[in-house]
Enzyme design. Structure first.
Site, mmCIF file in Angstrom:
data_model
loop_
_atom_site.group_PDB
_atom_site.id
_atom_site.type_symbol
_atom_site.label_atom_id
_atom_site.label_comp_id
_atom_site.label_asym_id
_atom_site.label_seq_id
_atom_site.Cartn_x
_atom_site.Cartn_y
_atom_site.Cartn_z
ATOM 1 N N ARG A 51 0.826 -1.205 0.000
ATOM 2 C CA ARG A 51 0.000 0.000 0.000
ATOM 3 C C ARG A 51 0.859 1.253 0.000
ATOM 4 O O ARG A 51 0.467 2.276 -0.574
ATOM 5 C CB ARG A 51 -0.977 0.006 1.181
ATOM 6 C CG ARG A 51 -2.024 1.108 1.073
ATOM 7 C CD ARG A 51 -3.087 1.023 2.146
ATOM 8 N NE ARG A 51 -4.232 0.197 1.817
ATOM 9 C CZ ARG A 51 -5.340 0.640 1.240
ATOM 10 N NH1 ARG A 51 -5.445 1.914 0.871
ATOM 11 N NH2 ARG A 51 -6.339 -0.166 0.990
ATOM 12 N N GLU A 68 -9.508 6.509 7.358
ATOM 13 C CA GLU A 68 -8.071 6.712 7.198
ATOM 14 C C GLU A 68 -7.664 7.958 6.408
ATOM 15 O O GLU A 68 -6.674 8.619 6.761
ATOM 16 C CB GLU A 68 -7.451 5.475 6.537
ATOM 17 C CG GLU A 68 -7.474 4.249 7.407
ATOM 18 C CD GLU A 68 -7.094 2.988 6.639
ATOM 19 O OE1 GLU A 68 -6.086 2.366 6.992
ATOM 20 O OE2 GLU A 68 -7.815 2.635 5.686
#
Length: 769
Positions: A319, A722
């Site tokens: 990621r 997030e």
């Protein structure tokens, strides 16, 4: 009778308070440690390794077993099943078995009548070690080729050729620190033995199904022998995704072996020493660009400290690579990622899951480009944004279809008066020799979905009782983020009933099986859709029943504001449910959802790992003291895209909280390990999370009014857990801007994160020469 045009209390797109808000502030919210302690409860203390890397040559626990109040001592030899609590790699022993690989690794556990007696007994252990070479840092691991997996590479085009042919070229490197989760409620598990060797576990976990699986794995039992339950956590942030299995397994092992309930609650120091953090990174870049600041080619090399085991590091570092572009088109690019094995605690999931590190890196690069050309970094950012066909492909082969970054940046710059303030700050700095101000505007583009495709699924269970009240359960977990109230709003909207008629219940593996972690910002997306599926099944049965009973087509049955309209008849919702019950209509249903469209081939690092992107932008202003390195964040303006928000009040809270936590990561939260691998910052006395006084005096937060998800998410909303965390990149870059002013903006400061006062002072001194 209610007005036919009135609205229900608590459907979607409404500002409702968190369902437990009043309990949080009054102290009435029940956490695991608040549960009544049953007779015979055992308290567990975990004895930890004192060495970073060593063989255990001898371990004598006779005195521990004989100590006052001790009921049981457990080691690796006492595990009936498998000595492993890893999420998938098989390399996380519950207890060390002859080898320790970090200071703080569990070696054995003591169960006694009180935690004080258990701790005192553990101190009587006699353990001897043979030291082995310890690799503690990223540089140590790179030099010794110590890795949890081979280096990974992602990219497109011909990066090196483009860099070589560019008008300008820059190379640079900086470090990004880790971060402790510092959840208010520490790690805790409370296990109760059941019949036939089964066990029930209250676990403070984001991933009940994984805890269930791993407890069963350790006990050598099938998954159905273990039930895991959690009503709420006092914070999680990723730190309760994989690690709770360790403590739940220890508590369960004690409970099953003794036939007595057992509780394992870590104190803050032990929690910080024993559990993993956000990965710290080393970031290197080589970039070629033109006179306008357009990136023509870039090579990025990242290396992270993964710790002693695999944990979730492959996906976390993937990621980081996915977000190495942030909002910017990197046409000719190569992104490399080293995943370093070190003899420190295994680092793990943390809000953003690697994305923040990758994103901060490219923002640092953009800053350096702008400073080299004497341009406003915000203008260079706008020039490099993703665009139309030909400028819409990510380095991992996904087309950016919902690009609103340019609109957000332009709107925010205008609303926050960015350009005028930037000029005013430059004027101030020319006449202020000690105090210097800085400002920065940074965007966020964050991919939403688990990048491990099979995790993008959820289940739910909905019961409608004969009196019209509703019982709601799903696989998501509540850690303060407001997931439960959002999913309840979805169900209330579907049935067109007031939200206070819906009972929100604890997450338990006994009701919804095989769930994914509440993580990746996907809690509402997944569980909201699963609950909607269940509610629609029941609603369809009610419609069919009403249509049959009153002799009309199903499309003539509508639900509105607590009433059901059937042709020319009007019923209260509870009237219809009672009639349905009396006519033997099932009023219970399971729901299921899996995210569409996503696919990803990790062997080539190509595909569509994300369903969509969430966007935001922030302007931060700071003032630094060049004599001490101290600073203050004085103003923050945020514009964030939540799509059609399910609950704007909850979303604004997530944005503010995420930003402040991100600010802490980049400013005050410094993890310090000594030369023996011991964590020295393991309490609030030495590890500084943001205080109330650190919140900017001016903090303007606005939701993007034109927001609407182009994908068919739950009521066209967007994830918000997030993405706001990375809006705090603007704080770090504003501090860099202030430091650059010391040298008349001619030098791009070398500054690592976190930008502690010491780091800022060092950067100032370097610029001063």
């Amino acid at each position: 009778m209610p007005d036919a045009h009135s609205e229900i209390k608590g459907g979607v797109h409404k500002e409702l308070q968190h369902d437990s808000a009043h309990k949080h502030v009054s102290g009435e919210a029940v956490y695991i440690d608040d549960l009544p302690e049953p007779k015979g409860l055992l308290h567990i203390y975990v004895a930890m390794s004192e060495k970073a890397h060593a063989r255990i040559t001898s371990m004598n626990l006779d005195a521990v077993k004989a100590a006052k109040g001790v009921a049981l001592v457990v080691t690796a030899e006492d595990i009936p099943g498998h000595n492993d609590v890893s999420p998938f790699a098989g390399d996380d022993p519950l207890f060390a078995d002859g080898l320790v690989e970090y200071v703080g690794q569990p070696v054995f556990a003591v169960a006694a009548q009180s935690i004080a007696l258990a701790r005192a007994a553990a101190a009587k252990a006699k353990i001897q070690y043979e030291d082995l070479p310890a690799f503690l840092t990223i540089d140590d691991a790179l030099a010794n080729e110590s890795a949890i997996e081979p280096m990974q590479t992602m990219g497109q085009g011909e990066a090196q050729k483009a860099i070589d042919g560019a008008q300008h070229r820059l190379q640079g490197s900086f470090r990004i620190g880790g971060q402790d989760h510092f959840y208010l409620e520490g790690q805790i598990a409370f296990a109760t033995p059941q019949e036939d060797g089964d066990v029930h576990v209250f676990s403070s976990t984001q991933h009940p199904s994984e805890v269930q699986h791993l407890v069963a794995h350790v006990l050598g039992r099938p998954t159905n022998a273990v039930t895991v339950e959690v009503r709420r956590m006092g914070g999680g942030f990723g730190g309760k995704e994989t690690h709770p299995a360790m403590f739940a397994a220890m508590a369960s092992l004690v409970a099953v072996k003794t036939g007595r309930p057992a509780k394992l609650r870590l104190d803050r120091d032990d929690d910080m020493v024993m559990t993993g953090k956000r990965h710290d990174f080393k970031y290197d870049y080589d970039v070629g660009f033109d006179n306008e600041g357009n990136i023509l080619g870039i090579e990025i090399t990242m290396a992270s400290r993964c710790g002693r085991s695999t944990d979730l590091s492959p996906a976390i570092n993937d990621r980081a690579m996915f977000h190495a572009d942030n909002c910017y088109f990197l046409g000719d690019s190569t992104i490399r990622s080293h995943r370093c094995k070190t003899h420190t605690v295994s680092n793990t999931a943390f809000r953003g899951f690697g994305g923040p590190q990758g994103m901060l890196g490219i923002e640092y690069v953009i800053d350096d480009i702008a400073r080299a050309l004497g341009k406003d970094p915000a203008e260079v950012r706008l020039k490099n944004l993703y665009g139309d066909k030909g400028r819409d492909m990510t380095p991992y082969g996904m087309t950016v279809e919902d690009n609103i970054a340019g609109d957000l940046i332009t709107l925010l710059a205008e609303q926050a008066d960015y350009r005028a303030r930037r000029e005013a700050i430059r004027a101030f700095n020319e006449t202020s020799p000690v105090l210097k101000k800085g400002i920065a505007l940074t965007p966020v583009k964050f991919g939403i979905s688990f990048t491990t495709t099979h995790l993008n699924q959820a289940g739910a269970l909905v019961h409608v009782y004969a009196d019209g009240s509703v019982h709601l359960n799903h696989g998501g977990t509540e850690m303060g983020q407001g997931l439960f109230v959002k999913v309840a709003q979805v169900v209330a909207e579907e049935f067109q009933i007031d939200i206070d008629r819906i009972k929100i219940t604890a997450t338990t593996t006994a009701k919804v099986p095989n769930t994914s972690a509440t993580a990746a910002s996907s809690g509402s997306d997944l569980n909201g859709m699963a609950a909607l599926d269940a509610a629609r099944k029941i609603k369809a049965r009610l419609i069919d029943f009403a249509a049959d009973k009153y002799g009309c087509p199903p499309d003539r049955v509508t639900f509105r504001a607590g009433r059901v309209y059937v042709e020319n008849n009007e019923l209260a919702f509870e009237e219809l449910t009672r009639q349905a019950y009396l006519n033997r209509v099932s009023l219970s249903a399971t729901g299921f959802y899996k995210t569409p469209k996503i696919h990803y081939d990790r062997s080539t690092h190509k595909g569509r790992p994300f369903y969509y992107f969430s966007y935001g932008a922030a302007v931060s202003e700071v003032t630094i003291d060049t004599l001490t390195g101290e600073y203050k964040v004085t103003r923050v303006d945020i514009l964030h895209d939540t799509g059609r928000s399910l609950n704007p009040a909850i979303d604004r809270g997530q944005i503010e909280g995420g930003f402040i936590q991100g600010m802490g990561w980049l400013t005050t939260e410094e993890l310090v390990f000594d030369g023996d691998g011991r964590l020295r910052t393991h309490a609030p006395s030495t590890y500084k999370i943001p205080a109330c006084s650190d919140r900017p005096d001016v903090m303007n937060i606005e939701l993007y009014k034109k927001g609407r998800n182009v994908e068919a998410t739950i009521h066209r909303s967007k994830a918000v857990g997030e993405p706001p965390f990375m809006l705090a990149n603007s704080v770090f870059l504003a501090i860099r801007d202030a430091v650059a002013s010391v040298g008349g903006y001619q030098i791009s400061p070398q500054m690592n994160a976190p930008a502690t006062p010491e780091e800022v002072l060092k950067a100032v001194m370097k610029v001063q020469g």
